[in-house]
Design a protein around this motif. Sequence first.
Motif, mmCIF file in Angstrom:
data_model
loop_
_atom_site.group_PDB
_atom_site.id
_atom_site.type_symbol
_atom_site.label_atom_id
_atom_site.label_comp_id
_atom_site.label_asym_id
_atom_site.label_seq_id
_atom_site.Cartn_x
_atom_site.Cartn_y
_atom_site.Cartn_z
ATOM 1 N N PHE A 189 -5.184 -1.108 -5.726
ATOM 2 C CA PHE A 189 -6.220 -1.787 -4.942
ATOM 3 C C PHE A 189 -7.601 -1.209 -5.252
ATOM 4 C CE2 PHE A 189 -9.023 -2.251 -1.287
ATOM 5 C CZ PHE A 189 -9.210 -3.624 -1.384
ATOM 6 N N THR A 231 -4.461 -7.500 -10.478
ATOM 7 C CA THR A 231 -3.970 -8.101 -9.235
ATOM 8 C C THR A 231 -2.498 -8.507 -9.377
ATOM 9 O OG1 THR A 231 -6.215 -8.911 -8.850
ATOM 10 C CG2 THR A 231 -4.478 -9.830 -7.454
ATOM 11 N N MET A 246 -1.241 -15.288 -2.124
ATOM 12 C CA MET A 246 -0.584 -14.716 -3.289
ATOM 13 C C MET A 246 0.914 -14.915 -3.129
ATOM 14 S SD MET A 246 -2.669 -11.463 -4.698
ATOM 15 C CE MET A 246 -1.810 -10.233 -3.766
ATOM 16 N N GLY A 263 -14.489 -4.964 4.767
ATOM 17 C CA GLY A 263 -13.701 -5.279 3.576
ATOM 18 C C GLY A 263 -12.893 -6.557 3.691
ATOM 19 N N SER A 264 -13.172 -7.368 4.710
ATOM 20 C CA SER A 264 -12.401 -8.584 4.985
ATOM 21 C C SER A 264 -10.931 -8.280 5.238
ATOM 22 C CB SER A 264 -12.556 -9.635 3.869
ATOM 23 O OG SER A 264 -12.404 -10.940 4.417
ATOM 24 N N SER A 265 -10.646 -7.099 5.773
ATOM 25 C CA SER A 265 -9.266 -6.757 6.147
ATOM 26 C C SER A 265 -8.747 -7.720 7.207
ATOM 27 C CB SER A 265 -9.196 -5.341 6.707
ATOM 28 O OG SER A 265 -9.724 -4.425 5.798
ATOM 29 N N TYR A 286 0.780 -1.240 0.000
ATOM 30 C CA TYR A 286 0.000 0.000 0.000
ATOM 31 C C TYR A 286 0.812 1.290 0.000
ATOM 32 C CZ TYR A 286 -3.627 -3.420 0.753
ATOM 33 O OH TYR A 286 -4.448 -4.499 0.617
ATOM 34 N N LEU A 316 -15.790 -9.095 -3.770
ATOM 35 C CA LEU A 316 -15.864 -8.757 -2.337
ATOM 36 C C LEU A 316 -16.496 -7.378 -2.091
ATOM 37 C CD1 LEU A 316 -13.161 -10.669 -2.727
ATOM 38 C CD2 LEU A 316 -12.852 -10.146 -0.317
ATOM 39 N N TYR A 334 -8.570 -13.413 -7.353
ATOM 40 C CA TYR A 334 -7.188 -13.069 -7.005
ATOM 41 C C TYR A 334 -6.228 -13.223 -8.190
ATOM 42 C CZ TYR A 334 -8.800 -12.397 -2.318
ATOM 43 O OH TYR A 334 -9.460 -11.891 -1.226
ATOM 44 N N ILE A 355 -8.743 -2.811 -8.257
ATOM 45 C CA ILE A 355 -9.150 -4.204 -7.993
ATOM 46 C C ILE A 355 -10.605 -4.240 -7.544
ATOM 47 C CG2 ILE A 355 -8.855 -6.126 -6.352
ATOM 48 C CD1 ILE A 355 -5.829 -5.656 -6.519
ATOM 49 N N PHE A 379 -0.597 -5.405 -8.875
ATOM 50 C CA PHE A 379 -0.657 -5.069 -7.443
ATOM 51 C C PHE A 379 0.384 -5.893 -6.679
ATOM 52 C CE2 PHE A 379 -2.893 -6.176 -3.333
ATOM 53 C CZ PHE A 379 -2.932 -4.907 -2.766
ATOM 54 N N GLU A 415 0.907 -12.645 0.536
ATOM 55 C CA GLU A 415 -0.356 -12.351 1.224
ATOM 56 C C GLU A 415 -1.175 -13.603 1.503
ATOM 57 O OE1 GLU A 415 -3.677 -10.437 -0.940
ATOM 58 O OE2 GLU A 415 -3.754 -8.969 0.666
ATOM 59 N N SER A 463 -5.301 -14.349 2.491
ATOM 60 C CA SER A 463 -6.641 -13.775 2.684
ATOM 61 C C SER A 463 -7.529 -14.916 3.170
ATOM 62 C CB SER A 463 -7.202 -13.229 1.379
ATOM 63 O OG SER A 463 -6.434 -12.134 0.936
HETATM 64 C C1 AVJ Z 1 -7.813 -5.530 1.290
HETATM 65 C C2 AVJ Z 1 -6.863 -7.441 2.359
HETATM 66 C C3 AVJ Z 1 -9.204 -7.380 1.890
HETATM 67 O O1 AVJ Z 1 -7.383 -9.829 0.741
HETATM 68 O O2 AVJ Z 1 -8.932 -9.474 -0.728
HETATM 69 C C4 AVJ Z 1 -7.013 -7.827 -3.095
HETATM 70 C C5 AVJ Z 1 -6.366 -7.331 -0.633
HETATM 71 N N1 AVJ Z 1 -5.307 -8.843 -2.317
HETATM 72 N N2 AVJ Z 1 -6.539 -8.620 -4.054
HETATM 73 C C6 AVJ Z 1 -8.017 -9.087 0.003
HETATM 74 C C7 AVJ Z 1 -6.235 -7.972 -1.983
HETATM 75 C C8 AVJ Z 1 -5.486 -9.229 -3.593
HETATM 76 C C9 AVJ Z 1 -7.700 -7.587 0.008
HETATM 77 N N3 AVJ Z 1 -7.874 -6.999 1.379
#
Ligand code: AVJ
Length: 309
Positions: free
Chosen positions: A26, A197, A236, A145-147, A18, A37, A190, A29, A200, A266, A268
């Motif tokens: 993002f 993506t 990822m 946002g599923s953070s 970020y 999402l 993804y 995305i 990203f 990452e 998720s």
């Molecule tokens: C912002 C963490 C919710 O995990 O879906 C989007 C980030 N990574 N595409 C997620 C993300 C790949 C996103 N979050």
Amino acid sequence: MRTGLCSQPKTLPPWLFYDEAGSQLFEQITELPEYYLTRTERAIFERHAAAIVEHAAGGRRLRFTELGAGSAEKTRVLMKAALARQSGLIFEAVDVSPTALLVAQARIEREIPGVKVDLLDMDYTNGFKLCACDPGERRLVLYIGSSIGNFEPDEAARILRKVRTQLNEGDSLLLGADLVKDEELLLDAYDDAAGVTAAFNKNMLVRLNRDLGADFDPALFDHRAVWNETMSRMEMHLESLADQRVRFAALDWEVEFGEGETIHTENSYKYRPGDIEAMLKAAGFESAATWTDERGWFEVVLGKAANSK
Ligand code: AVJ
């Protein structure tokens, strides 16, 4: 960062995504056809905003506090619902990216009269401190946002407990969480056709080139999205397409990659119905209500701070 690239397998932390370019990628995305999402959560908010706000308020005035607010795009629906019940709303936006916050503040205050945006430039993953609400006011913390899915279960539990310690009994926490679904849908979300993506994911390398004088060639890495069934998470990775050596001028350091070697960038996590409610309970919340979409792809759960911390 260096420890991650010395580990086996290699890793880099997702917060590196970020920077300014990454935050813009993002945002792109969130508008992709494959990335369900954001639009699914927004639809849940649009449909249930009044009920969500009413549950949280319990007859009192509300104050909103959003963790990782970013552009706070989806939260606007809930702000409007709150303003239908009360005059004026304090919106505390917590984020580590001050530039995104400043833009959001100006837009929200201009477009939704009655909202006062307070910027809290803090990293909520490391012990944040909120100011006390006015007496008679209830706080609604939004963590949407599923953070939460970016964190290992034990870290996620620690964050929820930390939020709980900042709340009074009757305050609430609204969690948005992505649910387990068909593998194909997850993989497409993804690894989109337009390659946003992938860009990203690779932006992390571009950032390290800029910030640490590294000499990554992003073309020598491929984006990989993997569904890890055992861990219930999307992953990822960046896969090295050649044997190569990358130098970090600012650290006077080099690291080697074998052909096919990956950097894990990452996780998720994807949840099953009931998982989030159990996490909230363990952190000192009573689950008040859960809202989902018709397809059962995403859920929004409201937890109320229980009287025992
Ligand atoms: C912002 C963490 C919710 O995990 O879906 C989007 C980030 N990574 N595409 C997620 C993300 C790949 C996103 N979050």
